[in-house]
Design a protein around this motif. Structure first.
Motif, mmCIF file in Angstrom:
data_model
loop_
_atom_site.group_PDB
_atom_site.id
_atom_site.type_symbol
_atom_site.label_atom_id
_atom_site.label_comp_id
_atom_site.label_asym_id
_atom_site.label_seq_id
_atom_site.Cartn_x
_atom_site.Cartn_y
_atom_site.Cartn_z
ATOM 1 N N ASN A 297 -6.536 -8.372 -3.034
ATOM 2 C CA ASN A 297 -7.617 -7.889 -3.902
ATOM 3 C C ASN A 297 -7.677 -8.774 -5.139
ATOM 4 O OD1 ASN A 297 -7.994 -5.442 -2.273
ATOM 5 N ND2 ASN A 297 -6.050 -4.782 -3.153
ATOM 6 N N ASN B 143 -3.211 -2.560 -4.015
ATOM 7 C CA ASN B 143 -4.165 -1.595 -3.469
ATOM 8 C C ASN B 143 -4.278 -0.370 -4.361
ATOM 9 O OD1 ASN B 143 -4.681 -3.167 -1.227
ATOM 10 N ND2 ASN B 143 -3.165 -2.155 0.055
ATOM 11 N N ARG C 45 -12.013 -10.110 -1.868
ATOM 12 C CA ARG C 45 -10.816 -10.553 -1.160
ATOM 13 C C ARG C 45 -10.625 -12.046 -1.359
ATOM 14 N NH1 ARG C 45 -7.496 -6.617 0.042
ATOM 15 N NH2 ARG C 45 -6.644 -7.786 1.810
ATOM 16 N N THR D 237 -16.377 -4.113 -0.312
ATOM 17 C CA THR D 237 -15.134 -3.414 -0.596
ATOM 18 C C THR D 237 -14.688 -2.650 0.647
ATOM 19 O OG1 THR D 237 -16.185 -1.359 -1.324
ATOM 20 C CG2 THR D 237 -15.908 -3.100 -2.976
ATOM 21 N N GLU D 238 -13.407 -2.248 0.655
ATOM 22 C CA GLU D 238 -12.910 -1.477 1.782
ATOM 23 C C GLU D 238 -13.624 -0.139 1.886
ATOM 24 O OE1 GLU D 238 -8.693 -1.113 1.789
ATOM 25 O OE2 GLU D 238 -8.332 -3.253 2.092
ATOM 26 N N ARG E 42 -16.898 -0.778 3.561
ATOM 27 C CA ARG E 42 -16.733 -1.129 4.974
ATOM 28 C C ARG E 42 -16.457 0.098 5.838
ATOM 29 N NH1 ARG E 42 -12.677 -6.258 4.995
ATOM 30 N NH2 ARG E 42 -12.629 -5.747 7.231
ATOM 31 N N GLN E 43 -15.858 1.118 5.267
ATOM 32 C CA GLN E 43 -15.521 2.299 6.057
ATOM 33 C C GLN E 43 -16.522 3.428 5.911
ATOM 34 O OE1 GLN E 43 -11.283 2.801 4.730
ATOM 35 N NE2 GLN E 43 -10.888 2.590 6.915
ATOM 36 N N LEU F 178 -10.075 -2.753 9.290
ATOM 37 C CA LEU F 178 -9.384 -3.311 8.128
ATOM 38 C C LEU F 178 -8.070 -3.940 8.553
ATOM 39 C CD1 LEU F 178 -9.919 -0.374 5.593
ATOM 40 C CD2 LEU F 178 -11.329 -2.422 5.901
#
Length: 846
Positions: A167, A178, A195, A320-321, A324-325, A358
């Motif tokens: 990150n 994280n 990233r 961002t994560e 993405r989810q 991920l």
């Protein structure tokens, strides 16, 4: 009164408060009342509070957490415990460094000035810290032990350096763990995180994942449930299986199929390994999806797909994560031009790169099972992948022993969401990493006798983040001989994450001047674990998790005996204003210093504590420090009006007031143990008002304060204001003195300066903080009276404290004599009476 007169009066009052505060600060310091004795004379209790950042003066959050923790510290001392309640500063890190850069100052100078400012404000606030233990983490005498612990972890294989996709905060110019990314943004500056591939230092916290989870059994009922739940979810242990899919065609390079060395995982390099919690759905697999930002995706990508894959990977890295989810996000992906063999059917299955996968969970690969998973079904529909077989393989239940016996392509496994702790920071203001990089010897630890590796003085240098640490430009500091071979070497120019400081600072408090190690192990055995930690829930998956990890590491090194660092945790709520978090941009900020200037420390503290249970948020707009100020003045007047002599036997005084006093002490003890501090304040208000009425010889009830809201609303407890059995009333009543002394002791937990003034006015000394906790007379706890409700035409007009054995005639007579009842009747004739002794009288006029 004119505005100028009002201002003069306020100024005079503030000056008088300041003089009182300075006086008692001097008394406390001269008597050493808050210094832990540590001599074995009493049971020890260690209380740890939130470690403040010195990036400015104290804020409202500090005001709340310090006030709450101080209630416990002062109470425990009065109960005879040897209390350690220290203070220090988490003085490294981004907040202080960024503020210094904006001001064009040295972080060291800026931080030192702010520590001095905060220390003065804390003393003004009257917090009973043990100042003999103070330190700050930017002191080389502290951070040398960060370096020492780091080197022990290197020796144990718990600290390592590796290339990783990390990150990156573009604003702060540094990597983030994280735990420091909140909803895809930097927790410090709010900038969207991207990233980036870098070589970084890590602590292998994943080796402790099971212990961190399993040891939570020791914390159940003592830590907040939501903190334990957050940590469990963050660690994210899942039981399932690793399923092997053989690659069709050219195999990936030797080494790793999933970002972890193949030898460690036991997977052949010609296999793609997938972790799944549902191995029974393997028959329905129609594709594999690989994290685009994983090494495996890069190795599997066919040459003809390279351009499309790299373009897609760059798009994914900008998300961002969390994004993405998201369930409502379009299911994007690109084929990698690679295929694997289905382990059950033998069919050829395509491999895709998809952004909803991920790299940090499992192996960075998921099975696409459209027949059993809505997300996979949506991806299959968009990209034209088949749905597949909907049958199941129930014998592959990971929870059943032997479920995988004879199955060559699957084996039971456990996976974790938790990733190793990334501690490298590309910033100046932090602990230097004690490693020298040598072309011949590699990574060489700095010898213990050369610690600390001290930060160079870069005063005047440009510390603006540019993607590499400013230390890299300090050639005189960077270029050093290799400690092993003497050849040319370069110091590591990254610094440590400040979570390293806060992962063990509570142990340094035990031995702040110890030079034989980070702390004296014998001190730790005497004081640890801390009885309670008080801090915000925002630390749940950061500081509190890292502290638990470090405690276990230090235990494995033989330095501590305890499995957990904090026996109990209290999370205070947030101080908000007008229903929202305080913010300069919203224009609803409230400065603690301004409130202290306007109302004094005691009124602000009492308001904080009285507002509600510790864990609830406080909306400052709904509170009344002015009301608290008025109550404190009333309490002080009570003490000043007492005329009986110190030591007078209260047994000859008001029996009713004595029952109120002793019941109050009994109630407060339970409330303090249950952390219901707001109700403690309510009980003190009731006691003060009951004593006031007895002193004045008044009759009549008042409404009971319930704890919360505006302090001036508090009245006496219903019925506790006099009645049959009282032998004496007035200022000379020794029961009034007893009540006033108890009120001063109880109030000292929340409003120490007012309590000291009360104690002095009552002829006691040298300090109420040194007074023992009041003893309760069990005989006075026996309920010999009750509250009778008096109604006129069904409406409550008075409440009377009466004996339990009062007769109907006696109760009716008391009701008829009540001034409140006479006013309600207003000369009307009573046509019927309803008497239910000892609890009810109703006088009916129509």
């Amino acid at each position: 009164m004119s505005a100028s007169t009002d201002q003069t009066t306020a100024t005079d009052a503030a000056a008088a408060r300041t003089a009182v505060e300075h006086h008692w600060q001097g008394v406390w310091e001269r008597l050493g009342l808050f210094t832990a004795r540590d001599d074995g004379s009493a049971e020890r209790r260690y209380l740890v509070t939130m470690f403040p950042y010195p990036s400015g003066d104290l804020h409202m959050g500090h005001g709340e957490v310090f006030a709450l923790a101080d209630v416990l510290a002062r109470y425990w001392r009065m109960r005879g415990y040897d209390v350690l309640f220290p203070i220090g500063w988490d003085s490294f890190g981004l907040p202080a460094e960024n503020a210094a850069i904006r001001r064009g100052e040295s972080p060291a100078v800026y931080t030192s000035d702010n520590i001095a400012t905060q220390a003065a404000s804390i003393r003004r606030y009257g917090v009973s810290f043990d100042w003999t233990r103070r330190f700050h983490t930017s002191d080389p005498e502290f951070y040398r032990w960060n370096q020492w612990i780091f080197l022990r972890m290197v020796e144990q294989g718990l600290a390592y350096r590796a290339a990783s996709s990390v990150n990156w905060c573009p604003q702060d110019g540094t990597v983030l763990a994280n735990e420091q990314v909140v909803s895809g943004r930097c927790e410090r500056c709010g900038t969207p995180v991207v990233r980036r591939d870098l070589v970084q230092w890590f602590f292998r916290i994943t080796d402790y994942a099971d212990r961190l989870l399993d040891d939570m059994a020791l914390l159940e009922g003592r830590w907040p449930d939501r903190v334990l739940t957050m940590q469990r979810n963050w660690i994210g242990r899942s039981t399932g299986a690793r399923v092997r899919f053989a690659v069709v065609g050219p195999v990936p390079p030797e080494g790793s199929d999933d970002g972890v060395p193949a030898a460690r995982e036991g997977a052949a390099p010609s296999d793609v390994v997938v972790f799944t919690t549902r191995p029974d759905t393997v028959p329905g697999v129609t594709f594999l999806a690989v994290a685009p930002d994983s090494d495996l995706a890069d190795r599997l990508c066919a040459p003809e797909q390279r351009a499309a894959f790299e373009a897609y990977r760059e798009l994914v890295r900008a998300a961002t994560e969390i994004e993405r989810q998201a369930t409502d996000r379009p299911k994007t992906g690109v084929p990698l031009g690679a295929s694997v063999r289905h382990p059950v059917t033998g069919a050829v299955v395509p491999v895709w790169a998809a952004d909803y996968v991920l790299p940090g969970y499992g192996t960075g690969v998921v099975m696409g099972v459209p027949a059993h998973d809505e997300r996979d079904a949506a991806f299959a529909q968009v990209h034209g992948v088949g749905v597949g077989d909907a049958s199941l393989m129930p014998e592959l239940d990971p929870a059943r022993p032997g479920a995988f016996d004879g199955v060559a392509w699957a084996e039971p496994a456990v996976s974790y969401r938790l990733r190793d702790w990334l501690l490298s920071r590309q910033r100046y203001w932090g602990t230097p990493i004690p490693i020298v990089h040598c072309g011949a010897c590699g990574e060489v630890p700095v010898p213990d006798d050369e610690l600390p590796v001290v930060l160079p003085d870069l005063r005047g240098a440009d510390l603006t983040p540019r993607g590499v640490s400013p230390l890299a430009a300090a050639s005189e500091w960077v270029d050093v001989p290799c400690p092993r071979c003497g050849g040319p070497g370069r110091r590591d120019t990254d610094t440590m994450d400040t979570f390293v400081d806060s992962s063990w600072y509570f142990l340094r408090y035990l031995s702040p001047t110890f030079t034989g190690g980070p702390f004296d192990a014998e001190d730790a055995r005497r004081w640890m674990p801390a009885v309670r930690y008080v801090g915000g829930v925002e630390h749940a998956t950061g500081h509190l998790l890292y502290a638990r990890f470090m405690q276990k590491v230090l235990r494995d090194l033989g330095l501590v005996d305890d499995v957990e660092p904090f026996a109990a945790v209290t999370n205070q709520g947030q101080v908000i204003n007008e229903g929202r978090a305080m913010s300069k941009s919203l224009g609803n900020g409230v400065e603690l210093a301004e409130q202290l200037d306007a109302y004094g420390s005691d009124a602000v503290r009492l308001t904080m504590v009285f507002a509600g249970p510790p864990e609830e948020d406080i909306d400052w707009a709904d509170l009344s420090p002015a009301g608290a100020e008025r109550f404190l003045a009333r309490a002080l007047r009570l003490a000043r009006d007492v005329t009986s002599s110190p030591g007078a036997d209260p047994a000859g005084g008001s029996a009713t007031l004595r029952r109120v006093t002793h019941r109050t002490v009994r109630d407060v003890e339970g409330l303090l143990e249950g952390l219901r501090f707001n109700v403690v304040v309510a009980r003190v208000m009731e006691l003060v008002n009951a004593a006031r009425r007895t002193l004045d010889g008044a009759a009549g009830g008042g409404r009971s304060a319930s704890g919360g809201g505006r302090p001036e609303a508090g009245g006496g407890r219903e019925g506790d204001d006099g009645g049959p059995g009282d032998a004496l009333t007035g200022a000379a009543d020794p029961a009034v003195r007893e009540a006033a002394e108890v009120a001063a002791i109880l109030l000292s937990l929340v409003a120490p300066y007012t309590a000291e003034e009360m104690w002095a006015a009552l002829g006691r000394g040298p300090s109420v903080a040194a007074a023992p906790w009041p003893e309760v007379d069990p005989a006075l706890l026996v309920e010999s009276t009750t509250v009778a409700i008096v109604q006129v035409d069904g409406r409550v007009r008075d409440r009377l404290d009466v004996p339990l054995d009062v007769s109907d005639d006696e109760l009716l007579g008391l009701a008829a004599a009540s001034p409140a009842v006479e006013r309600a009747l207003a000369g009307r004739a009573v046509t019927r009476t309803i008497v239910r002794a000892p609890g009810l009288v109703n006088l009916v006029t129509r």
